[in-house]
Scaffold this motif. Structure first.
Motif, PDB file in Angstrom:
ATOM      1  N   SER A  15     -31.888 -17.602  16.089  1.00 52.16           N
ATOM      2  CA  SER A  15     -32.914 -18.635  16.285  1.00 52.16           C
ATOM      3  C   SER A  15     -34.280 -18.074  16.635  1.00 52.16           C
ATOM      4  N   SER A  16     -34.334 -17.116  17.535  1.00 50.27           N
ATOM      5  CA  SER A  16     -35.646 -16.590  17.933  1.00 50.27           C
ATOM      6  C   SER A  16     -36.356 -15.896  16.773  1.00 50.27           C
ATOM      7  N   LYS A  17     -35.579 -15.292  15.877  1.00 45.13           N
ATOM      8  CA  LYS A  17     -36.162 -14.624  14.708  1.00 45.13           C
ATOM      9  C   LYS A  17     -36.914 -15.625  13.816  1.00 45.13           C
ATOM     10  N   PHE A  18     -36.490 -16.887  13.846  1.00 40.68           N
ATOM     11  CA  PHE A  18     -37.108 -17.916  13.004  1.00 40.68           C
ATOM     12  C   PHE A  18     -37.923 -18.920  13.819  1.00 40.68           C
ATOM     13  N   LEU A  19     -38.294 -18.521  15.034  1.00 42.20           N
ATOM     14  CA  LEU A  19     -39.165 -19.326  15.906  1.00 42.20           C
ATOM     15  C   LEU A  19     -38.539 -20.655  16.316  1.00 42.20           C
ATOM     16  N   ILE A  20     -37.226 -20.691  16.413  1.00 37.61           N
ATOM     17  CA  ILE A  20     -36.526 -21.902  16.852  1.00 37.61           C
ATOM     18  C   ILE A  20     -36.399 -21.822  18.366  1.00 37.61           C
ATOM     19  N   ASP A  21     -37.150 -22.699  19.039  1.00 40.73           N
ATOM     20  CA  ASP A  21     -37.174 -22.709  20.496  1.00 40.73           C
ATOM     21  C   ASP A  21     -36.959 -24.137  20.997  1.00 40.73           C
ATOM     22  N   SER A  22     -37.181 -24.360  22.271  1.00 35.23           N
ATOM     23  CA  SER A  22     -36.968 -25.688  22.865  1.00 35.23           C
ATOM     24  C   SER A  22     -37.831 -26.757  22.210  1.00 35.23           C
ATOM     25  N   LEU A  23     -39.050 -26.408  21.873  1.00 34.28           N
ATOM     26  CA  LEU A  23     -39.938 -27.379  21.229  1.00 34.28           C
ATOM     27  C   LEU A  23     -39.386 -27.807  19.869  1.00 34.28           C
ATOM     28  N   ILE A  24     -38.906 -26.867  19.086  1.00 33.14           N
ATOM     29  CA  ILE A  24     -38.347 -27.185  17.764  1.00 33.14           C
ATOM     30  C   ILE A  24     -37.091 -28.044  17.923  1.00 33.14           C
ATOM     31  N   ILE A  25     -36.245 -27.694  18.891  1.00 35.47           N
ATOM     32  CA  ILE A  25     -35.028 -28.477  19.140  1.00 35.47           C
ATOM     33  C   ILE A  25     -35.392 -29.887  19.575  1.00 35.47           C
ATOM     34  N   HIS A  26     -36.405 -30.016  20.411  1.00 35.64           N
ATOM     35  CA  HIS A  26     -36.871 -31.340  20.836  1.00 35.64           C
ATOM     36  C   HIS A  26     -37.358 -32.150  19.632  1.00 35.64           C
ATOM     37  N   LYS A  27     -38.086 -31.507  18.735  1.00 35.95           N
ATOM     38  CA  LYS A  27     -38.571 -32.205  17.540  1.00 35.95           C
ATOM     39  C   LYS A  27     -37.408 -32.622  16.636  1.00 35.95           C
ATOM     40  N   LEU A  28     -36.402 -31.766  16.496  1.00 31.26           N
ATOM     41  CA  LEU A  28     -35.221 -32.125  15.708  1.00 31.26           C
ATOM     42  C   LEU A  28     -34.499 -33.301  16.335  1.00 31.26           C
ATOM     43  N   ILE A  44     -30.031 -35.436   4.899  1.00 27.93           N
ATOM     44  CA  ILE A  44     -31.296 -35.077   5.544  1.00 27.93           C
ATOM     45  C   ILE A  44     -31.955 -33.965   4.731  1.00 27.93           C
ATOM     46  N   ASN A  45     -33.209 -34.180   4.398  1.00 28.72           N
ATOM     47  CA  ASN A  45     -33.990 -33.202   3.656  1.00 28.72           C
ATOM     48  C   ASN A  45     -34.793 -32.365   4.656  1.00 28.72           C
ATOM     49  N   PRO A  46     -34.510 -31.072   4.792  1.00 27.23           N
ATOM     50  CA  PRO A  46     -35.228 -30.249   5.766  1.00 27.23           C
ATOM     51  C   PRO A  46     -36.720 -30.119   5.480  1.00 27.23           C
ATOM     52  N   VAL A  47     -37.116 -30.259   4.238  1.00 22.22           N
ATOM     53  CA  VAL A  47     -38.541 -30.178   3.898  1.00 22.22           C
ATOM     54  C   VAL A  47     -39.269 -31.411   4.432  1.00 22.22           C
ATOM     55  N   LYS A  48     -38.665 -32.565   4.274  1.00 24.14           N
ATOM     56  CA  LYS A  48     -39.246 -33.801   4.821  1.00 24.14           C
ATOM     57  C   LYS A  48     -39.378 -33.691   6.340  1.00 24.14           C
ATOM     58  N   PHE A  49     -38.340 -33.147   6.974  1.00 27.78           N
ATOM     59  CA  PHE A  49     -38.388 -32.920   8.423  1.00 27.78           C
ATOM     60  C   PHE A  49     -39.556 -31.999   8.786  1.00 27.78           C
ATOM     61  N   ALA A  50     -39.714 -30.896   8.058  1.00 30.27           N
ATOM     62  CA  ALA A  50     -40.784 -29.936   8.341  1.00 30.27           C
ATOM     63  C   ALA A  50     -42.153 -30.596   8.247  1.00 30.27           C
ATOM     64  N   ILE A  51     -42.337 -31.409   7.234  1.00 30.87           N
ATOM     65  CA  ILE A  51     -43.627 -32.061   7.038  1.00 30.87           C
ATOM     66  C   ILE A  51     -43.878 -33.105   8.112  1.00 30.87           C
ATOM     67  N   GLU A  52     -42.889 -33.953   8.363  1.00 30.78           N
ATOM     68  CA  GLU A  52     -43.075 -35.045   9.328  1.00 30.78           C
ATOM     69  C   GLU A  52     -43.229 -34.543  10.756  1.00 30.78           C
ATOM     70  N   GLU A 135     -47.839 -24.183  20.520  1.00 32.57           N
ATOM     71  CA  GLU A 135     -48.434 -24.459  19.225  1.00 32.57           C
ATOM     72  C   GLU A 135     -47.469 -24.072  18.120  1.00 32.57           C
ATOM     73  N   THR A 136     -47.521 -24.812  17.041  1.00 36.47           N
ATOM     74  CA  THR A 136     -46.653 -24.546  15.905  1.00 36.47           C
ATOM     75  C   THR A 136     -47.471 -24.613  14.628  1.00 36.47           C
ATOM     76  N   ASP A 137     -47.261 -23.670  13.727  1.00 39.19           N
ATOM     77  CA  ASP A 137     -47.855 -23.797  12.401  1.00 39.19           C
ATOM     78  C   ASP A 137     -47.194 -24.977  11.724  1.00 39.19           C
ATOM     79  N   PHE A 138     -47.890 -25.609  10.805  1.00 37.75           N
ATOM     80  CA  PHE A 138     -47.290 -26.767  10.170  1.00 37.75           C
ATOM     81  C   PHE A 138     -47.694 -26.864   8.714  1.00 37.75           C
ATOM     82  N   LEU A 139     -46.936 -27.686   8.024  1.00 32.42           N
ATOM     83  CA  LEU A 139     -47.247 -28.007   6.633  1.00 32.42           C
ATOM     84  C   LEU A 139     -48.117 -29.251   6.631  1.00 32.42           C
ATOM     85  N   ASN A 140     -49.178 -29.238   5.868  1.00 29.81           N
ATOM     86  CA  ASN A 140     -49.980 -30.445   5.771  1.00 29.81           C
ATOM     87  C   ASN A 140     -49.674 -31.166   4.459  1.00 29.81           C
ATOM     88  N   GLU A 141     -50.350 -32.261   4.226  1.00 33.02           N
ATOM     89  CA  GLU A 141     -50.085 -33.070   3.033  1.00 33.02           C
ATOM     90  C   GLU A 141     -50.226 -32.272   1.742  1.00 33.02           C
TER      91      GLU A 141
END
Length: 188
Positions: A15-28, A44-52, A135-141
């Motif tokens: 998880s740490s290698k892919f930046l999965i932390d408490s914030l990401i788990i909270h968002k999931l 569940i589409n993981p890409v939709k999750f990433a964008i939203e 802070e988290t990098d994100f995908l925009n529209e």
């Protein structure tokens, strides 16, 4: 078990290698409880999750792969044929055959193979502290067109273990389903 499995995902060695932390788990957790319907929990589409939830694509993909390893999700593969047929696949190893007569191999048709995840646990309220100031990098529209959940897109994540993980989890699901059917038929 839902909360425990979320924590197992967070604490997984990868998880740490892919930046999965408490914030990401909270968002999931928030996404699974508040952003999707009961029906959508099967696909569940993981890409939709990433964008939203404004999460890096690679992080989102690996979040769901690791979640599958921890039995929070089950991977589901679908071949979307040009004729409109949707065929659930057991593995990426078999030939793909459609009722329209199309026959192909995974490598030829990977742009049409979509990856979804089924939530295996009912979301419940979890008690934990989350630092939501990170802070988290994100995908925009504008990134939506760049990423999809096809196998060819997943290969672009660049992690050589990702496709191997998907294959092994598909085979693991088959083996587990077969064993469960056998045990059920024997009365266990």
């Amino acid at each position: 078990m839902y909360c425990e499995k979320l924590l197992k995902v967070k604490n997984n060695k990868d998880s740490s290698k892919f930046l999965i932390d408490s914030l990401i788990i909270h968002k999931l957790d928030d996404y699974l409880k508040n952003y999707i319907t009961l029906r959508e929990r099967r696909n569940i589409n993981p890409v939709k999750f990433a964008i939203e939830k404004q999460i890096q694509y690679k992080t989102a993909m690996m979040l769901f792969v690791i979640g599958s390893r921890e039995s929070l999700f089950r991977m589901r593969l679908f071949f979307e044929c040009n004729c409109g047929e949707h065929i659930e696949l057991e593995t990426t190893k078999d030939k793909i055959m459609c009722e329209c007569g199309l026959i192909g191999e995974y490598q030829e048709l990977k742009d049409s193979i979509k990856l979804y995840f089924e939530l295996l646990e009912k979301p419940i309220k979890c008690e934990w502290d989350v630092d939501i100031n990170g802070e988290t990098d994100f995908l925009n529209e504008f990134d939506i067109a760049k990423y999809d959940n096809s196998f060819s897109s997943i290969e672009k994540v660049g992690d050589p273990g990702l496709i191997k993980s998907i294959d092994s989890l598909c085979l693991l699901n088959i083996r587990n389903d077969t064993m469960k059917e056998y045990l059920d038929s024997e009365g266990f």
